[in-house]
Motif scaffolding. Sequence first.
Motif, PDB file in Angstrom:
ATOM      1  N   UNK B 279       0.823  -1.205   0.000  1.00 44.75           N
ATOM      2  CA  UNK B 279       0.000   0.000   0.000  1.00 44.75           C
ATOM      3  C   UNK B 279       0.853   1.250   0.000  1.00 44.75           C
ATOM      4  N   UNK B 281       1.268   5.552  -1.864  1.00 41.01           N
ATOM      5  CA  UNK B 281       1.152   6.435  -3.015  1.00 41.01           C
ATOM      6  C   UNK B 281       2.294   6.162  -3.985  1.00 41.01           C
ATOM      7  N   UNK B 282       1.944   5.993  -5.255  1.00 34.60           N
ATOM      8  CA  UNK B 282       2.947   5.897  -6.308  1.00 34.60           C
ATOM      9  C   UNK B 282       3.097   7.270  -6.951  1.00 34.60           C
TER      10      UNK B 282
ATOM     11  N   UNK D 268       9.485   4.211   5.782  1.00 36.33           N
ATOM     12  CA  UNK D 268       9.073   4.209   4.393  1.00 36.33           C
ATOM     13  C   UNK D 268      10.059   3.398   3.549  1.00 36.33           C
ATOM     14  N   UNK D 270      10.618   2.634  -0.619  1.00 34.69           N
ATOM     15  CA  UNK D 270      10.151   3.045  -1.937  1.00 34.69           C
ATOM     16  C   UNK D 270      10.421   1.924  -2.945  1.00 34.69           C
ATOM     17  N   UNK D 282       6.621   3.740  -5.482  1.00 39.78           N
ATOM     18  CA  UNK D 282       5.538   3.682  -4.508  1.00 39.78           C
ATOM     19  C   UNK D 282       6.139   3.788  -3.115  1.00 39.78           C
ATOM     20  N   UNK D 283       5.599   4.713  -2.342  1.00 46.18           N
ATOM     21  CA  UNK D 283       6.073   4.899  -0.975  1.00 46.18           C
ATOM     22  C   UNK D 283       5.302   3.947  -0.061  1.00 46.18           C
ATOM     23  N   UNK D 284       5.891   2.808   0.240  1.00 41.28           N
ATOM     24  CA  UNK D 284       5.251   1.843   1.140  1.00 41.28           C
ATOM     25  C   UNK D 284       5.506   2.294   2.570  1.00 41.28           C
TER      26      UNK D 284
END
Lengths: 356, 356, 356, 356
Positions: B279, B281-282, D268, D270, D282-284
């Motif tokens: 999950x 934001x990309x 985070x 990425x 995508x920032x996981x």
Amino acid sequence: MGRCHANAFRAVAGLFDLPLEPKLTILADATDDLARRGADALGFARFTADWQALIDDPEVGIVAITAPNLLHAPISMAAIAAGKTVYCEKPLSTTAASALEMTEAAEAAGVITMVGFNFLRNPMIRLAREIITSGEIGDITGFRGRHAENYMASPDAPHSFRTDPAGGGALTDIGSHITSMARYLAGPITEVIADCQTIFPTRPVAPGHTRRAPVQVDDMTHALLRFENGAAGSIEANWAATARTLDLSWEITGTRGALAFSQERMNELHLWSGTRGRNGYTRIEAGPDHPPYGAFCPAPGHHLGFNDLKVIEVAELIAAHAGTENPGPDFREAYEVQRSIEAMQRSARSGAWVKL
Amino acid sequence: MGRCHANAFRAVAGLFDLPLEPKLTILADATDDLARRGADALGFARFTADWQALIDDPEVGIVAITAPNLLHAPISMAAIAAGKTVYCEKPLSTTAASALEMTEAAEAAGVITMVGFNFLRNPMIRLAREIITSGEIGDITGFRGRHAENYMASPDAPHSFRTDPAGGGALTDIGSHITSMARYLAGPITEVIADCQTIFPTRPVAPGHTRRAPVQVDDMTHALLRFENGAAGSIEANWAATARTLDLSWEITGTRGALAFSQERMNELHLWSGTRGRNGYTRIEAGPDHPPYGAFCPAPGHHLGFNDLKVIEVAELIAAHAGTENPGPDFREAYEVQRSIEAMQRSARSGAWVKL
Amino acid sequence: MGRCHANAFRAVAGLFDLPLEPKLTILADATDDLARRGADALGFARFTADWQALIDDPEVGIVAITAPNLLHAPISMAAIAAGKTVYCEKPLSTTAASALEMTEAAEAAGVITMVGFNFLRNPMIRLAREIITSGEIGDITGFRGRHAENYMASPDAPHSFRTDPAGGGALTDIGSHITSMARYLAGPITEVIADCQTIFPTRPVAPGHTRRAPVQVDDMTHALLRFENGAAGSIEANWAATARTLDLSWEITGTRGALAFSQERMNELHLWSGTRGRNGYTRIEAGPDHPPYGAFCPAPGHHLGFNDLKVIEVAELIAAHAGTENPGPDFREAYEVQRSIEAMQRSARSGAWVKL
Amino acid sequence: MGRCHANAFRAVAGLFDLPLEPKLTILADATDDLARRGADALGFARFTADWQALIDDPEVGIVAITAPNLLHAPISMAAIAAGKTVYCEKPLSTTAASALEMTEAAEAAGVITMVGFNFLRNPMIRLAREIITSGEIGDITGFRGRHAENYMASPDAPHSFRTDPAGGGALTDIGSHITSMARYLAGPITEVIADCQTIFPTRPVAPGHTRRAPVQVDDMTHALLRFENGAAGSIEANWAATARTLDLSWEITGTRGALAFSQERMNELHLWSGTRGRNGYTRIEAGPDHPPYGAFCPAPGHHLGFNDLKVIEVAELIAAHAGTENPGPDFREAYEVQRSIEAMQRSARSGAWVKL
């Protein structure tokens, strides 16, 4: 939350230089069995199924309340009557009226109170308040805030205490955090109008059930706020914000600068202060210059986590109990937050601004 | 803005494969002298001090209007009467009523119209709309937007057409951008309530003057919005946002995902779509997959600038003029934006929700 | 690239206040047909299949070279001999030796030269150099840079001029950009050692072919650098960087501050300058305080795009041609970059440091 | 660091479901007085000035070593001889030779060992390794990493054990973290060349002294690395990186994707994975899907802090001691890191690549 409290009480002495060392004396729960298991798991010396017994215990100085919201008032009132320091989770009570009663009782008794708005304990939030108070960013003109999470973003997330019309809903549950922060940073709120929306009209009656019942609380609220100092702004409380896990964020604008923060990056505070050709937000990183960061690590770069905020809260509780100034938020402040929330709810029903 | 248009018309043929090549035929300005100097500086073949002559010119197919707002209506009406394609800067007119008249005249005459909401031309904004329209992020539940700048953040920024009670104020000036974007992405707005605030009660009467006159327009407006599709949200328009230069930003939430954007990083669109354990934001970066980016560069990574948005607008205007579908926003859409803005202003005066 | 030049020459007069207005006089290409079509498409008045004729044309003052790399030297030498201003795309030539010859010829003839390292034209890059030169961040101690893209990240990206052993490879193609930037910001490089890696040992012989031929150039190079001023650092050139489209980025550290930049957010420069309790990177956003941003827009927040950098380059070329100081990079500087690149290649073959 | 260990041991049982509950049995320090005060402050039951007594204590199962680096070897060897589980802070020893001896002794004795590379305990780092191991980002081609801090960025930061030629310097002190991470993610390193730089040639002999003595260790090292799997890359270790407090960061590139991380935003990860038109990082965000995050909080969005990494380490140590698989890093792995560091130092002296 009980476990979170217990862990914080256990951790605090290893990190902070405290006037008193806390002991996990006695744990109360609904039944003997639950209380015994809780005490075992969390390291309490004793247990009881009678919370009045806990309050009456002469060894107990601080009563920490993580019981269901409906019990906050009776337990608090009893603890106040016994002259104990009372540490209560938010919301203080299920109605502002009851919260006011608790507040007045505590003030009359002169006991120390504290409410668990732990996001305010962040060194970066305090730095923000110091910067504002010092006048560094000028007069405050605007506040734009939000507490958005996605724990109820599925239409199949079931009913629970969260959706109970008495004290439930996104605005009450998490809107209280952004409201308390708005007050902490921008001061008293004088007027509000809100739009409370129920996104999912029904939810399963309980986990695993297919039967659905109507939802009577808000999933998402947007509100306009006016502040005593003349500033204006807006907040959002949203537990169906699909993309967000803890977007407790805000920007506060002053006539000479601005500050911005998001709990998603809780170790950073962004400060804008204009210098010709160098204008821009500076990303200040939490470090030993920002108390009480240094209690956790003497060097910068070693970020705090969410649980550390609870430890800070407990450290301040113990210091207040031992006689230093109470930084709050106390019952009075929690009542003011609740009163603001109720005003928003009222404005949503009437479609008109509500004065506080 | 006249120069910005001229540059865009000159640049467009080198970048886009157009059905027609534009020529800078004739420029009109208030006096012969101004018009001559403008035509020289901007590379127009001819000039005139009589805008009707420009409209009547048989070589002119497209009339581009960057005149003061009060003149938008008469020039547009004349151009419509002459059957010309009309390209007008926002706001379409100084009142929604007048904008509606212009819209109905244009529709009756069947002429092509376009209004300069250039932020909508961004390939990332189109991608956002495509993603929304495709259903990829589910049903839209919330929209939270803002257009914040600091060009009036000083109390000594003087009066100008911007603070003219007829058609001035932050909400009209820049709130129209975030309103048009809200409509573009989330659809028609059905109900609003706004709080219009004048932060600085007086401003110098003109640049360099010490005499000050009262300000009768808003410096900052926060508004609650409800949309036809059931979504709700808020917007802010603020030209005294000390820390911001072009924070035209928004987050739009759907039941299965979300999108976020800020003009401050105009080559990025953030898309959230849930995959367990991944999950987040990309950050999608503008590239040749996002038309019409490829007109500017065949390779990714070569970002577009603000002026490029105007070039895209002009390319679409020319294509529409030559017979392809008009992507808008046309006069009708600009009228709808203006109507929404006026409803917000009305709600601010009455303190009550206004239905559209 | 020819089209990019033509667009820049056409756009520049509408944006910059220039001492001379450029005209697209004559275009040369390999055949009459190509030249005719190019001239038509790009708006040149005339065309030729004989580049010497272009150089000899008395109306031509500036010769802009976007021909294949092998032709840079002969065309430049002829243009220098004719006393023309020479504007050449990078790399200046296919070998440092040839680039030196061109440089010495230009210096002997006293002609104006400029090489297309357009990333240096960014107002943010100039601001960086000004900050460094002013001593604001102290003595430079470290430089860490990178130019990473993904245009050759697929093993099926075919052979082309890019993989030609004479003048090809990632280090030559894009490593030259980060090398020129390292020199621009941190000064001359005195010693290097590099590791050149071929990630995909074979590639298709041409687009659409299945037959594969060995690759003799680097896909990725990492290098250590030492600078004349005592600083040290590293760079990477990588055209197989899967996740990157234009990560031309760096951090430069001084004893009192630091700067960081990435072309991915080309309108931002990050400046760190220490103030107790406020330490952190400030995100400076491009604006009118950073020339020549103001030529594109008088207000902040309206970001520049990649193509705008070429327009700035052309504006500076024209100003230099008209007699103002040449900001470079001229042939001498392009030779120095090429010499540094060749030293890195040599060090990769020998496995030992190479002194410059 | 002793305090950090003690806090972690005390906190772990409240957070993790462990097979054994740790007790703080006995603390050893240099003198009786120091040991008594340490035991009091940190909550140990007993104390001793004789570390051999601690090892011999039959109640002690795990020996945790936070003594000065020179003592790591003798204490470890004694603990191994006594068959105890050994938990040692990094660096394992002051030389790779001694570390190897310790490793072989531990392996011969079959005891459990663990070394405090706590940054590897981050759930986001494990997720990164899982993604790499699963093949999700293809074959690894490049690794670019850094550990940059500013705790020695002042020329007046004094000498200490950190600048002791035996086991000091930035590469040893913090370069070991980025080296261990490079190995954890990209596998064994086979060849290195480094450039070790002393930025400040002298430093005060001790805190508060004006007398200065030469510095014999590196302040900053840049190195090129080659990996067993064919990948190549670079690392930097820098304790004079003015703008950085804990920039332990890296990007790892594979043929089908990439990952990026910085300890500055430790919650985070990425992940880049290509989908046409949706390419991007995508920032996981760390959450319950990423073990052992759930031990700290059952909900996402509640970030971990630096101290939590130590708690995870201790939880894994206790589990390994109780018989579950040892996730490492054990002495063998710590030896490999140290061997890589020594190879870099050797290469810096010789100016040539060193094979491992």
